[in-house]
Design an enzyme around this catalytic site. Structure first.
Site, PDB file in Angstrom:
ATOM      1  N   SER A   1       0.827  -1.189   0.000  1.00  0.00           N
ATOM      2  CA  SER A   1       0.000   0.000   0.000  1.00  0.00           C
ATOM      3  C   SER A   1       0.877   1.261   0.000  1.00  0.00           C
ATOM      4  O   SER A   1       1.791   1.351  -0.797  1.00  0.00           O
ATOM      5  CB  SER A   1      -0.907  -0.081   1.227  1.00  0.00           C
ATOM      6  OG  SER A   1      -1.954   0.763   1.096  1.00  0.00           O
TER       7      SER A   1
ATOM      8  N   ASP B   1      -8.512  -4.764  -5.960  1.00  0.00           N
ATOM      9  CA  ASP B   1      -8.024  -3.774  -4.998  1.00  0.00           C
ATOM     10  C   ASP B   1      -8.600  -2.392  -5.333  1.00  0.00           C
ATOM     11  O   ASP B   1      -8.404  -1.896  -6.451  1.00  0.00           O
ATOM     12  CB  ASP B   1      -6.485  -3.736  -5.093  1.00  0.00           C
ATOM     13  CG  ASP B   1      -5.864  -2.693  -4.182  1.00  0.00           C
ATOM     14  OD1 ASP B   1      -6.587  -2.083  -3.363  1.00  0.00           O
ATOM     15  OD2 ASP B   1      -4.629  -2.496  -4.304  1.00  0.00           O
TER      16      ASP B   1
END
Ligand SMILES: *[C@@H]1O[C@H](CO)[C@@H](O)[C@H](O)[C@H]1NC(C)=O
Ligand SMILES: *[C@@H]1O[C@H](CO)[C@@H](O)[C@H](O)[C@H]1NC(C)=O
Ligand SMILES: *[C@@H]1O[C@H](CO)[C@@H](O)[C@H](O)[C@H]1NC(C)=O
Ligand SMILES: *[C@@H]1O[C@H](CO)[C@@H](O)[C@H](O)[C@H]1NC(C)=O
Ligand SMILES: *[C@@H]1O[C@H](CO)[C@@H](O)[C@H](O)[C@H]1NC(C)=O
Ligand SMILES: *[C@@H]1O[C@H](CO)[C@@H](O)[C@H](O)[C@H]1NC(C)=O
Ligand SMILES: *[C@@H]1O[C@H](CO)[C@@H](O)[C@H](O)[C@H]1NC(C)=O
Ligand SMILES: *[C@@H]1O[C@H](CO)[C@@H](O)[C@H](O)[C@H]1NC(C)=O
Length: 495
Positions: free
Chosen positions: A194, A459
């Site tokens: 991330s 995602d």
């Protein structure tokens, strides 16, 4: 953002003193941070041992590193940076595997030392040692005793990347031989997921030659101010009955809130028990919370996760599932409202009133004014407002929408001004310098030898990665890119 129960060993992220889920991760006020997920790790039974049979300290053992406050002015001194470290599989010559969890209190991320994560799996395979280091200005790794604007001048992306480099070059690790494994003597592998995945790419780009290899999971390398595409993977991969019904409701909400009579508007707000919330963008924007729950999904998530509870609430009527086209506006409105009234408001806001929990127009609220340390939402907003944006908004006109168009970047930029008046002065809607960030770190055009990049089709952050589909970044043998059908950082940990 973490709704699952964690083992006794690991505390969930954002386990702060605040009452509600909403205030814990800052999402009610506009933005969900992209933190990697904390993997579930059962407390090891019995003592861990290293390969030579000697006993290891528990993986929760805390270490401190003297980190420079300012890499441009070492004379300013150091602060204590927390880290965790284990050498279960280490043999002399093996790699040192370093990760920061990024934008959160790192206590609780000890699972990333173990082989339930890719970090530990690499260590196990290559006889490496693992380290988790806390990012400056999060948790208890703070150069100063507060998060004032003056303190936050040292909370920048270049300082964060330089921290990782200086750590690798100077740390004296507790393991046998651990004072003699600097880059050059041992191969260092930088791993992140991330934001910390982006930091992995940004560190290797701006400080070449320190880390021998990198692994970037769901790395949000491209700074984007109007990040409406956050909701696109959700819209495209959620059950179609649920997306059709959400779209129908949101279109109706935007119509009524824009063109309806005062009575129609009030009735619609009350559908979700939000009659007392004064600003319509706050009401419509609050409905994003049900979609943000998608970020916590993994390939093994099933019934019982918040996102699927929501879709079940909308789509299961008298024990029967809706077909692909949903049940239509009336049922969707009523069932969504009931879900908020009976379950979701309490989950999100606890005992707080709607204005305190979901309102964004009272600049005196503590969410904007509290400068005490270990407030991840504030530290993350600083990077959001200055450098990366990632504002999660409604799409441009003409696009299919599961999120209101009443929420646009000015909605978040206004909150940046509330958070950091001393930084932005009279500018009531400061614009993050996303272009400068992308110019400095090359955004999606990242090119680093031996950087492995993994992304997930489902995602919500995918459009800020090299696998957005808007750009055509080619996987090469020296910078391989793999896209699986996973969610956010699914490749990074085992569920
Ligand atoms: C992971 O490590 C533990 C010891 O910490 C070991 O018992 C287990 O077999 C390892 N798992 C795999 C898949 O190798
Ligand atoms: C924040 O901390 C610094 C240094 O620790 C201190 O000098 C300053 O007065 C504090 N600022 C506020 C607003 O409390
Ligand atoms: C509000 O009404 C105007 C004029 O009829 C129309 O152009 C506009 O699309 C409507 N807005 C919404 C969100 O429905
Ligand atoms: C309809 O909704 C139910 C309940 O959430 C879900 O299990 C099912 O997969 C959905 N079906 C379609 C076609 O979207
Ligand atoms: C939710 O509660 C409010 C009262 O707080 C009520 O007006 C509204 O009708 C309820 N919504 C539904 C769908 O029952
Ligand atoms: C704004 O928030 C402050 C601090 O919580 C509170 O004292 C005040 O009453 C609020 N103002 C309004 C208009 O709600
Ligand atoms: C900001 O606003 C204050 C008070 O309204 C004013 O005195 C000052 O000149 C303004 N500063 C700038 C840079 O516009
Ligand atoms: C950022 O770059 C984009 C694309 O080059 C451009 O369209 C936009 O105007 C720039 N934004 C700012 C604030 O400079």
């Amino acid at each position: 953002m973490l709704s699952f129960k964690l083992s006794a060993l690991l505390a969930p992220l954002f386990l702060g003193s605040l009452a509600s889920a909403a205030l814990k991760d800052g999402r009610a006020h506009g933005n969900l941070a992209p933190n990697p997920i904390v993997p579930l790790v059962a407390a090891p039974t019995g003592l861990l041992t290293s390969v030579d049979g000697s006993a290891l300290p528990p993986i929760t053992t805390l270490y401190y590193f003297d980190q420079l406050i300012d890499h441009n002015d070492p004379g300013l001194g150091t602060f204590k940076q927390r880290y965790w470290h284990t050498w279960e599989w280490y043999k002399s010559g093996g790699p040192i595997i370093l990760m920061t969890p990024g934008e959160g209190d790192a206590d609780g991320y000890e699972g990333y030392l173990t082989n339930v994560t890719i970090n530990g799996q690499i260590a196990q395979q290559q006889n490496g040692a693992t380290i988790v280091v806390e990012h400056r200005f999060y948790g208890l790794s703070n150069p100063f005793a507060n998060l004032s604007v003056a303190s936050l001048q040292y909370h920048t992306l270049p300082q964060a990347t330089a921290d990782l480099v200086y750590f690798a070059q100077n740390v004296q690790l507790a393991m046998p031989g651990g004072s003699n494994v600097q880059p050059g003597k041992a191969p260092w592998i930088l791993i992140g997921g991330s934001y910390s995945g982006a930091l992995t790419a940004w560190t290797m780009t701006s400080h070449p030659g320190v880390f021998w290899a990198g692994y970037a999971s769901s790395a949000v390398v491209e700074a984007i101010i109007d990040f409406w595409q956050y909701f696109e993977p959700i819209r495209l991969y959620m059950p179609s009955n649920c997306s059709v019904d959400v779209e129908t409701v949101i279109t109706h909400v935007d119509q009524v809130f824009t063109n309806g009579t005062a009575a129609e508007i009030q009735a619609l707000k009350s559908n979700w028990g939000l009659g007392g919330l004064s600003h319509l963008d706050d009401v419509a924007g609050a409905l994003r919370n049900n979609l943000w729950d998608w970020q916590a999904l993994s390939p093994t998530s099933g019934p019982g996760s918040m996102f699927f509870n929501f879709c079940d609430a909308l789509e299961v009527k008298n024990g029967k599932n809706a077909g692909a086209a949903g049940w239509g506006l009336q049922n969707a409105l009523t069932s969504w409202g009931k879900y908020w009234n009976e379950t979701y408001y309490d989950y999100l806001c606890g005992a707080l009133d709607a204005e305190t929990c979901l309102g964004t127009y009272n600049a005196s609220q503590s969410i904007w004014t509290d400068i005490s340390v270990n407030n991840a939402a504030r530290s993350w907003e600083w990077i959001v407002c200055n450098d990366v944006g990632y504002f999660q908004e409604g799409p441009p006109a003409g696009q299919a929408k599961i999120v209101t168009q009443l929420v646009q970047p000015v909605y978040d930029e206004r909150q940046c001004a509330y958070y950091f008046p001393a930084q932005f002065g009279n500018n009531t809607t400061p614009v993050p310098k996303a272009n400068a960030t992308n110019a400095f770190y090359h955004g999606c055009d990242v090119k680093v030898d031996r950087l492995f990049i993994a992304n997930g089709q489902r995602d919500p952050w995918r459009y800020a990665t090299v696998s957005s589909g808007d750009v055509n970044i080619i996987s090469t043998p020296t910078q391989p890119i793999l896209v699986g059908d996973g969610f956010h950082c699914s490749d990074h940990y085992q569920t």
